[in-house]
Enzyme design. Sequence first.
Site, mmCIF file in Angstrom:
data_model
loop_
_atom_site.group_PDB
_atom_site.id
_atom_site.type_symbol
_atom_site.label_atom_id
_atom_site.label_comp_id
_atom_site.label_asym_id
_atom_site.label_seq_id
_atom_site.Cartn_x
_atom_site.Cartn_y
_atom_site.Cartn_z
ATOM 1 N N ASP A 165 0.707 -1.042 -0.039
ATOM 2 C CA ASP A 165 0.044 -0.066 0.026
ATOM 3 C C ASP A 165 0.899 1.101 -0.028
ATOM 4 O OD1 ASP A 165 0.644 -1.091 2.612
ATOM 5 O OD2 ASP A 165 -0.674 0.710 3.368
ATOM 6 N N THR B 211 2.356 -8.451 -1.407
ATOM 7 C CA THR B 211 2.482 -8.270 0.191
ATOM 8 C C THR B 211 2.055 -9.582 0.609
ATOM 9 O OG1 THR B 211 1.710 -7.253 2.224
ATOM 10 C CG2 THR B 211 0.357 -7.097 0.450
ATOM 11 N N ILE B 212 2.905 -10.081 1.510
ATOM 12 C CA ILE B 212 2.335 -11.438 2.245
ATOM 13 C C ILE B 212 1.149 -11.094 3.188
ATOM 14 C CG2 ILE B 212 4.665 -12.435 2.109
ATOM 15 C CD1 ILE B 212 4.751 -11.938 4.875
ATOM 16 N N ASP B 213 0.814 -9.607 3.473
ATOM 17 C CA ASP B 213 -0.143 -9.291 4.124
ATOM 18 C C ASP B 213 -1.547 -9.685 3.619
ATOM 19 O OD1 ASP B 213 1.594 -8.920 6.449
ATOM 20 O OD2 ASP B 213 1.410 -6.720 5.931
ATOM 21 N N GLY C 261 1.496 -9.257 9.711
ATOM 22 C CA GLY C 261 0.306 -8.717 9.430
ATOM 23 C C GLY C 261 -0.015 -7.310 10.151
ATOM 24 N N ARG C 262 0.268 -6.329 9.567
ATOM 25 C CA ARG C 262 0.565 -5.069 10.567
ATOM 26 C C ARG C 262 -0.824 -4.519 10.719
ATOM 27 N NH1 ARG C 262 3.123 -1.746 6.689
ATOM 28 N NH2 ARG C 262 1.296 -0.725 6.009
ATOM 29 N N GLU D 132 0.047 -10.039 14.445
ATOM 30 C CA GLU D 132 0.935 -9.016 15.086
ATOM 31 C C GLU D 132 0.121 -7.865 15.286
ATOM 32 O OE1 GLU D 132 4.672 -8.057 12.976
ATOM 33 O OE2 GLU D 132 3.513 -7.357 11.322
ATOM 34 N N GLU E 108 10.866 -15.798 8.164
ATOM 35 C CA GLU E 108 10.976 -17.155 7.196
ATOM 36 C C GLU E 108 10.442 -17.321 6.069
ATOM 37 O OE1 GLU E 108 10.340 -18.112 11.828
ATOM 38 O OE2 GLU E 108 9.727 -16.744 10.383
ATOM 39 N N ARG F 131 8.977 -14.600 3.893
ATOM 40 C CA ARG F 131 9.171 -13.398 3.052
ATOM 41 C C ARG F 131 9.994 -13.887 1.877
ATOM 42 N NH1 ARG F 131 10.040 -7.653 5.793
ATOM 43 N NH2 ARG F 131 12.165 -8.728 5.851
#
Length: 409
Positions: free
Chosen positions: A108, A133-135, A180-181, A240, A299, A301
Site C-alpha cells: 500500500d 505483500t504477504i499481508d 500482518g501489520r 501481530e 522465514e 518473506r
Amino acid sequence: MSKKRLAILVGGGPAPGINGVISAATIQAVDRGLEVIGIYDGFKWLAKGDTTKIVNLNINHVSRIHFRGGSLLRTSRANPTKDIKMLNNVVKALNELNIDYLITIGGDDTAYSAKMIENASNGNIKVAHIPKTIDNDLPLPREIPTFGFHTAVHVGCNIVQNIMEDSFTANRWFFVVTMGRKTGHLAFAIGKASGATLTLIPEEFKGMDVTLKRICDILEGAIIKRLSQNKQFGVAILSEGLAELCIDELKELSVERDPFGHIRLAEVDFGRLVKGKVKASLKSRGIDITIVRKDIGYEVRCAPPDPFDIEYTKDLGFSAVKFLLDQEGSKAMITIQDGKSVPIYFDDIMDPETGKTRLRSVDTDTESYEVARYYMIRLNKEDFEPENVKKLALVAKMTEKEFIDRFSY
C-alpha cells in the site's frame, strides 16, 4: 531514434515471487523494443538524487530468476512522499535516466508513492503498480490474493504443523505470532489450514475497545478449556496487528517506526508480552503450564515462490508492460481477474479520510470465517451455561462467579 526506457523497482518488505515479476516484465519489455533499467533498493537512492544504483536488465539476466525467493533488485522502505524535496529528487533522477515508464512492485505504501510520483512528473512518467505483500491487505477483489501470500501461507503452515507436533509431544503450548501489520489474513489462513487450536486476528474485535487483558483472557480461557479435556498442549496463532489495537498500553515500550510512520511491530515482541501475562495469571492460581512463543514472518518473506505464485507473477509482469504500452495506461494497480488483466486505478483505491491506499481486511461475516471459528477450541457462549461452567471453574481453580466475571466477554 533512441529506445524508450522502462524502470522497475521494489518497495516495502520482501514477498515470494518478486523475481517472477521482474523476469516477466523485463522479457516482455525487451521483446517490445524497450530498454529496461532495474533500480536497486526501492526509492532509497532515487530520493537522494542518486542515479548510479541501477542495472541494465536483459533476457539472459532474468530468464531463470522466477524460481528464486528474495529480490534481484533488493528492496527498501524508503518513503519519498514524506518530504517534497525527496519526491522531487525521485522525479528528477528518473528524468535524468530518461525513464518513460515505471513499474513499482510493492504494498500500500509503495502504491501511494507511485501515485505521487506520476502526479509530480505531470504524467510524463507512466506508472503501473503490481500489488505485492504477504499481508494480502491491498484492496483487490475479495477472491484475488496479492502475490506472495499463497507461498507465505504454505511455508507458514508447514512450520505450524511441525510446531503442533512438538506441542503434543512435549506437552506444551505455543503462542505463534505472524506478520500482518493491520490485518489478519496471514494468521487466519495459516491457523485455519494447519488446524491450530485457535487464531486471533484484529478483525475479530472490529468496533470494540480492545485491551491486552482481553486478548490474554481469551488465550487463558482456551488453555483452561483444553485442561478440562485433559490436554496440556495447544497452539495459538496471533496476528501481530493485535498489538496495534492495544498500542496505548504498550507506550512504555520504546519502539521504532519505519519511514512511513508504522510501528515496527516485530520489535514489540508481542508474543513474549502475552506469554508472560498469561503464564503469570495461571501460576497465581497454582496452574503450571509451559508456554513457548514463536514468531513467523522473516522465514516466509524470501521463500522460493510456489507454482501458484510463479504463474501469477508471470501474468502480472507481462500485463503491466502490456497496460503501459498497448493501453497507454498509467496510475493503476495491475490485477488478474478471471484470467484477464484488469487495471484498478489509484484514485479508486484511495481512502478519502487518510488520502492513502485503502486496506482490505478479513471479512468475519463469511462462511469461511465461520468454519474457522467452529473448529477453534476456545471459550464460547455455551461454556458459561450452568452444566459446563462448573467443570471449567474447577479446572481454573476459581469459583463459578469468578470464572464467569473473568472470562465471559
